[in-house]
Write a protein that holds these residues in place. Structure first.
Motif, mmCIF file in Angstrom:
data_model
loop_
_atom_site.group_PDB
_atom_site.id
_atom_site.type_symbol
_atom_site.label_atom_id
_atom_site.label_comp_id
_atom_site.label_asym_id
_atom_site.label_seq_id
_atom_site.Cartn_x
_atom_site.Cartn_y
_atom_site.Cartn_z
ATOM 1 N N VAL A 37 67.325 55.793 49.062
ATOM 2 C CA VAL A 37 66.178 56.548 49.585
ATOM 3 C C VAL A 37 66.064 56.334 51.087
ATOM 4 C CG1 VAL A 37 63.655 56.771 49.579
ATOM 5 C CG2 VAL A 37 64.895 56.517 47.409
ATOM 6 N N GLN A 38 66.234 55.097 51.531
ATOM 7 C CA GLN A 38 66.123 54.793 52.960
ATOM 8 C C GLN A 38 67.229 55.447 53.778
ATOM 9 O OE1 GLN A 38 65.950 50.511 52.457
ATOM 10 N NE2 GLN A 38 63.732 50.502 52.801
ATOM 11 N N LYS A 39 68.415 55.550 53.199
ATOM 12 C CA LYS A 39 69.554 56.129 53.919
ATOM 13 C C LYS A 39 69.581 57.658 53.839
ATOM 14 C CE LYS A 39 74.595 56.010 54.216
ATOM 15 N NZ LYS A 39 75.832 55.484 53.649
ATOM 16 N N ALA A 40 69.423 58.214 52.658
ATOM 17 C CA ALA A 40 69.569 59.665 52.448
ATOM 18 C C ALA A 40 68.253 60.425 52.595
ATOM 19 C CB ALA A 40 70.154 59.927 51.064
ATOM 20 N N GLY A 41 67.136 59.722 52.518
ATOM 21 C CA GLY A 41 65.830 60.367 52.533
ATOM 22 C C GLY A 41 65.370 60.651 51.119
ATOM 23 N N PRO A 42 64.035 60.729 50.936
ATOM 24 C CA PRO A 42 63.499 60.908 49.583
ATOM 25 C C PRO A 42 63.982 62.183 48.885
ATOM 26 C CG PRO A 42 61.756 60.260 51.088
ATOM 27 C CD PRO A 42 62.973 60.529 51.917
ATOM 28 N N ASN A 67 58.005 56.876 41.022
ATOM 29 C CA ASN A 67 56.621 57.322 40.842
ATOM 30 C C ASN A 67 55.801 56.931 42.067
ATOM 31 O OD1 ASN A 67 57.546 57.449 38.023
ATOM 32 N ND2 ASN A 67 55.384 57.725 37.543
ATOM 33 N N ARG A 68 54.740 57.684 42.298
ATOM 34 C CA ARG A 68 53.753 57.240 43.279
ATOM 35 C C ARG A 68 52.933 56.142 42.633
ATOM 36 N NH1 ARG A 68 51.606 63.048 44.963
ATOM 37 N NH2 ARG A 68 49.956 62.326 43.569
ATOM 38 N N THR A 105 51.880 46.410 40.092
ATOM 39 C CA THR A 105 52.868 45.358 40.330
ATOM 40 C C THR A 105 53.632 45.619 41.620
ATOM 41 O OG1 THR A 105 53.100 44.887 37.974
ATOM 42 C CG2 THR A 105 54.931 44.213 39.388
ATOM 43 N N ALA A 106 54.096 46.847 41.796
ATOM 44 C CA ALA A 106 54.866 47.188 43.007
ATOM 45 C C ALA A 106 53.999 47.092 44.254
ATOM 46 C CB ALA A 106 55.447 48.591 42.864
ATOM 47 N N ARG A 107 52.779 47.598 44.174
ATOM 48 C CA ARG A 107 51.888 47.589 45.351
ATOM 49 C C ARG A 107 51.476 46.168 45.712
ATOM 50 N NH1 ARG A 107 46.775 51.436 45.670
ATOM 51 N NH2 ARG A 107 48.434 52.878 46.152
ATOM 52 N N LYS A 108 51.085 45.386 44.722
ATOM 53 C CA LYS A 108 50.550 44.042 44.969
ATOM 54 C C LYS A 108 51.639 43.021 45.300
ATOM 55 C CE LYS A 108 48.564 40.461 42.280
ATOM 56 N NZ LYS A 108 48.377 40.100 40.914
ATOM 57 N N ASP A 109 52.709 43.036 44.514
ATOM 58 C CA ASP A 109 53.739 42.003 44.640
ATOM 59 C C ASP A 109 55.003 42.468 45.364
ATOM 60 O OD1 ASP A 109 52.029 40.364 43.139
ATOM 61 O OD2 ASP A 109 52.931 41.007 41.251
ATOM 62 N N GLY A 110 55.130 43.757 45.593
ATOM 63 C CA GLY A 110 56.344 44.296 46.205
ATOM 64 C C GLY A 110 57.401 44.632 45.179
ATOM 65 N N ALA A 135 58.469 48.474 45.290
ATOM 66 C CA ALA A 135 57.821 49.410 46.201
ATOM 67 C C ALA A 135 58.828 49.915 47.227
ATOM 68 C CB ALA A 135 56.654 48.727 46.912
ATOM 69 N N LEU A 136 58.713 51.205 47.545
ATOM 70 C CA LEU A 136 59.512 51.770 48.630
ATOM 71 C C LEU A 136 58.761 51.513 49.927
ATOM 72 C CD1 LEU A 136 60.689 55.106 47.039
ATOM 73 C CD2 LEU A 136 62.168 53.436 48.139
ATOM 74 N N PRO A 137 59.345 50.755 50.855
ATOM 75 C CA PRO A 137 58.645 50.422 52.097
ATOM 76 C C PRO A 137 58.172 51.673 52.843
ATOM 77 C CG PRO A 137 60.670 49.153 51.896
ATOM 78 C CD PRO A 137 60.684 50.186 50.800
ATOM 79 N N GLY A 138 56.955 51.585 53.377
ATOM 80 C CA GLY A 138 56.419 52.672 54.177
ATOM 81 C C GLY A 138 55.977 53.884 53.377
ATOM 82 N N SER A 139 55.780 53.725 52.076
ATOM 83 C CA SER A 139 55.360 54.852 51.242
ATOM 84 C C SER A 139 54.381 54.362 50.197
ATOM 85 C CB SER A 139 56.570 55.511 50.571
ATOM 86 O OG SER A 139 57.055 54.693 49.517
ATOM 87 N N GLU A 140 53.852 55.282 49.443
ATOM 88 C CA GLU A 140 52.956 54.980 48.332
ATOM 89 C C GLU A 140 53.696 55.159 47.011
ATOM 90 O OE1 GLU A 140 49.478 54.022 48.359
ATOM 91 O OE2 GLU A 140 50.190 53.442 50.347
ATOM 92 N N THR A 141 54.979 54.782 46.988
ATOM 93 C CA THR A 141 55.821 55.007 45.818
ATOM 94 C C THR A 141 56.573 53.745 45.417
ATOM 95 O OG1 THR A 141 57.672 55.728 47.192
ATOM 96 C CG2 THR A 141 56.175 57.434 46.431
#
Length: 181
Positions: A37-42, A67-68, A105-110, A135-141
């Motif tokens: 995702v970071q290399k190719a884009g979402p 998922n968001r 879990t992703a939002r709180k703990d990464g 979590a995807l850095p810099g996003s709500e996903t």
């Protein structure tokens, strides 16, 4: 003969286990998916995750999904019909809101593991499942990859039944579970 059947059943179960992904493989797939995702884009990455022919994102019985945090499905390697669907109210057989728990879990703990019950996509049987989310850095996903529970307990059950049957030809009860022949 009973012992031979026991080992044959255990060997068969072990072969079935080889078709299932491991927790280590799930973590590796999630990490590779985040990098993609970071290399190719979402947009490109989500399309790739949904391509069933893309072996990198579909291994054994595992697939990548995104998922968001609010539960909206953005990518799904096993079911394109879920794209754009709010899955936040989805519950397992025990009433667990597991998609919500994944987001928390992703939002709180990464990153982390969420366990729940789900129908296995290949066997169509209810199975324990553990999904690793990150979590995807810099996003709500978040990205997730799940794996079915190991079959070790099944091998133990088969072995205990065979031993119990060999001893008295009666069902063996162990820890509240009855193994019938």
């Amino acid at each position: 003969a009973v012992i031979a059947r026991t080992f044959a059943a255990a060997a068969s179960a072990a072969v079935a286990q080889d078709a299932r992904g491991t927790k280590e493989e799930a973590v590796a797939m999630v990490n590779a998916a985040v990098a993609h995702v970071q290399k190719a884009g979402p947009e490109r990455a989500y399309k790739d995750f949904g391509d069933a022919a893309a072996a990198e994102w579909h291994k054994k019985d595992m697939y990548v999904f995104v998922n968001r945090f609010d539960g909206m499905t953005l990518a799904h390697g096993a079911n394109a019909k879920l794209l754009g669907k709010d899955m936040s109210t989805l519950k397992d057989q025990d009433g667990k809101l597991f998609i919500q728990e994944m987001g928390v879990t992703a939002r709180k703990d990464g990153s982390g593991w969420v366990e729940y019950s789900w129908v296995h996509p290949e066997t169509k049987k209810l199975a324990a499942k553990a999904t690793f989310v990150r979590a995807l850095p810099g996003s709500e996903t978040f990205v997730g990859v799940g794996t079915a529970a190991t079959i070790v307990s099944g091998i133990v059950g088969i072995t205990l039944f065979a031993i119990g049957s060999a001893l008295d030809n009666k069902p063996l009860k162990l820890a509240g579970v009855v193994f019938l022949g």
